[in-house]
Motif scaffolding. Sequence first.
Motif, mmCIF file in Angstrom:
data_model
loop_
_atom_site.group_PDB
_atom_site.id
_atom_site.type_symbol
_atom_site.label_atom_id
_atom_site.label_comp_id
_atom_site.label_asym_id
_atom_site.label_seq_id
_atom_site.Cartn_x
_atom_site.Cartn_y
_atom_site.Cartn_z
ATOM 1 N N ALA A 121 61.250 69.491 78.128
ATOM 2 C CA ALA A 121 62.128 68.805 77.176
ATOM 3 C C ALA A 121 61.454 68.655 75.821
ATOM 4 C CB ALA A 121 62.534 67.440 77.732
ATOM 5 N N LEU A 122 60.206 68.216 75.827
ATOM 6 C CA LEU A 122 59.484 68.046 74.561
ATOM 7 C C LEU A 122 59.297 69.392 73.858
ATOM 8 C CD1 LEU A 122 56.660 65.466 75.433
ATOM 9 C CD2 LEU A 122 58.934 65.046 74.475
ATOM 10 N N ALA A 123 58.919 70.420 74.625
ATOM 11 C CA ALA A 123 58.664 71.730 74.030
ATOM 12 C C ALA A 123 59.935 72.288 73.399
ATOM 13 C CB ALA A 123 58.118 72.697 75.090
ATOM 14 N N LYS A 124 61.054 72.093 74.072
ATOM 15 C CA LYS A 124 62.310 72.625 73.527
ATOM 16 C C LYS A 124 62.745 71.860 72.287
ATOM 17 C CE LYS A 124 64.196 75.649 74.805
ATOM 18 N NZ LYS A 124 64.109 77.047 74.264
ATOM 19 N N LEU A 125 62.568 70.549 72.299
ATOM 20 C CA LEU A 125 62.900 69.757 71.107
ATOM 21 C C LEU A 125 61.987 70.138 69.940
ATOM 22 C CD1 LEU A 125 63.501 66.222 72.678
ATOM 23 C CD2 LEU A 125 65.213 67.728 71.625
ATOM 24 N N TYR A 126 60.746 70.419 70.245
ATOM 25 C CA TYR A 126 59.794 70.852 69.205
ATOM 26 C C TYR A 126 60.234 72.189 68.635
ATOM 27 C CZ TYR A 126 55.212 71.978 67.137
ATOM 28 O OH TYR A 126 54.187 72.302 66.274
ATOM 29 N N ASP A 127 60.799 73.023 69.495
ATOM 30 C CA ASP A 127 61.218 74.367 69.103
ATOM 31 C C ASP A 127 62.478 74.330 68.237
ATOM 32 O OD1 ASP A 127 61.385 77.127 68.954
ATOM 33 O OD2 ASP A 127 62.207 77.370 70.958
ATOM 34 N N ILE A 128 63.474 73.571 68.675
ATOM 35 C CA ILE A 128 64.781 73.654 68.013
ATOM 36 C C ILE A 128 65.158 72.411 67.228
ATOM 37 C CG2 ILE A 128 65.628 75.221 69.804
ATOM 38 C CD1 ILE A 128 67.316 72.820 70.847
ATOM 39 N N GLY A 129 64.400 71.329 67.356
ATOM 40 C CA GLY A 129 64.746 70.096 66.645
ATOM 41 C C GLY A 129 65.842 69.315 67.351
ATOM 42 N N GLU A 130 66.369 68.335 66.679
ATOM 43 C CA GLU A 130 67.351 67.423 67.274
ATOM 44 C C GLU A 130 68.538 68.177 67.873
ATOM 45 O OE1 GLU A 130 68.831 63.218 65.788
ATOM 46 O OE2 GLU A 130 69.871 64.805 64.698
ATOM 47 N N THR A 131 68.955 67.729 69.059
ATOM 48 C CA THR A 131 70.112 68.339 69.725
ATOM 49 C C THR A 131 70.722 67.310 70.660
ATOM 50 O OG1 THR A 131 70.859 70.257 70.982
ATOM 51 C CG2 THR A 131 68.788 69.261 71.656
ATOM 52 N N SER A 132 71.866 67.638 71.205
ATOM 53 C CA SER A 132 72.501 66.691 72.127
ATOM 54 C C SER A 132 71.827 66.766 73.491
ATOM 55 C CB SER A 132 73.984 67.004 72.265
ATOM 56 O OG SER A 132 74.159 68.170 73.041
ATOM 57 N N GLN A 133 71.930 65.692 74.217
ATOM 58 C CA GLN A 133 71.329 65.639 75.554
ATOM 59 C C GLN A 133 71.904 66.744 76.425
ATOM 60 O OE1 GLN A 133 70.403 61.639 77.411
ATOM 61 N NE2 GLN A 133 71.986 62.310 78.803
ATOM 62 N N ASN A 134 73.188 66.976 76.291
ATOM 63 C CA ASN A 134 73.856 67.998 77.086
ATOM 64 C C ASN A 134 73.333 69.397 76.752
ATOM 65 O OD1 ASN A 134 76.361 69.940 77.586
ATOM 66 N ND2 ASN A 134 76.579 68.174 78.924
ATOM 67 N N GLN A 135 73.236 69.697 75.459
ATOM 68 C CA GLN A 135 72.748 71.002 75.028
ATOM 69 C C GLN A 135 71.293 71.196 75.466
ATOM 70 O OE1 GLN A 135 74.011 73.593 73.935
ATOM 71 N NE2 GLN A 135 72.409 74.770 72.903
ATOM 72 N N LEU A 136 70.501 70.143 75.342
ATOM 73 C CA LEU A 136 69.112 70.221 75.769
ATOM 74 C C LEU A 136 69.033 70.571 77.253
ATOM 75 C CD1 LEU A 136 66.103 69.838 75.112
ATOM 76 C CD2 LEU A 136 66.373 67.419 75.714
ATOM 77 N N GLY A 137 69.882 69.932 78.038
ATOM 78 C CA GLY A 137 69.912 70.229 79.468
ATOM 79 C C GLY A 137 70.210 71.687 79.728
ATOM 80 N N THR A 138 71.165 72.236 79.015
ATOM 81 C CA THR A 138 71.482 73.657 79.172
ATOM 82 C C THR A 138 70.264 74.522 78.858
ATOM 83 O OG1 THR A 138 73.792 73.268 78.606
ATOM 84 C CG2 THR A 138 72.976 75.520 78.359
#
Lengths: 153, 153
Positions: free
Chosen positions: A56-73
Amino acid sequence: MSGEDNLLRLVEAEDGDENNYHLQDQVGFILRKAHQRHVSLFAAHIADLTPPQFAALAKLYDIGETSQNQLGTLIAMDAATVKGVIDRLKARGLVEVSKHEVDKRRLLVNLTPEGREAIERLIPLARTITEETLAPLTAKEAATFLRLLAKLA
Amino acid sequence: MSGEDNLLRLVEAEDGDENNYHLQDQVGFILRKAHQRHVSLFAAHIADLTPPQFAALAKLYDIGETSQNQLGTLIAMDAATVKGVIDRLKARGLVEVSKHEVDKRRLLVNLTPEGREAIERLIPLARTITEETLAPLTAKEAATFLRLLAKLA
DNA sequence: CTGATATCATTTGCATACGAATGAATTTGA
DNA sequence: TCAAATTCATTCGTATGCAAATGATATCAG
């Protein structure tokens, strides 16, 4: 050779290969063990974060702010699972959540400065974990394995 | 070319390949997704049993009565996990437990007739699940994949 | 415009998965 | 032989992982 001989070979000699079911040869069982081994290696290097939390942290670092749902995908977690992961990261101050201005259904998630610092610190360790996980393979084997594994995932 | 140019190439042009961390390329992440896909395929064919429960039954069918601890070792589950799995199989009448006559610490586990009937019925389905899991690969690729996966597990 | 659908998030229930602590029984070693 | 170490099973706490149900919001279709 008589027909009885062939039958005998079929039911006895080849039994071990053709008719028996060997759990330890099944792809699902080995996949589960390989996954367990990786999680164990991960924990040995990064004790205070689980692989899903790290993802989760790595993906947020990669793409920045996103919705919880999109992050899950993006990190392959269903809605119920990602909620738990985000709740725990939030409780530790590594991410922060906010409401989407336009779409009031969405919960936006983003790294905090502490979360950004953490993931920058941990990425080198994650590279080491990847290396150790693949250590039983040669470089060529590892490349082949990753290519085939990706086809299955 | 100036030193500044080289630095620029290092931090910008090659950044995407050398310095960025791509979660989706990491073996741990793909391993987790491949495992998820297998569990999903398993559930589609065998709805009333989980892969760990199936593993326990299949191993008992293979080796016969054994201790809960030994069973855990053979199917790669720690003591706490195997206890839960056996408890649920016992509640459904698929296994039965008894005390070891000599070593009073041990809990012996064995299939019931219902458990034996169940695993005999399910093994053909398990073969199908294995096939479907490996379906994205050719036969040759599947053989290679299993060989390399086994090295990692 | 509005009723039917679809999407997003949450909650509940169940099932792994594992570390750590505990107790009972066995084995080891001095 | 007997105290220490080991083994086996259980329990507790925490963390995924997913199905199903629910409520809020948004979108679509007629």
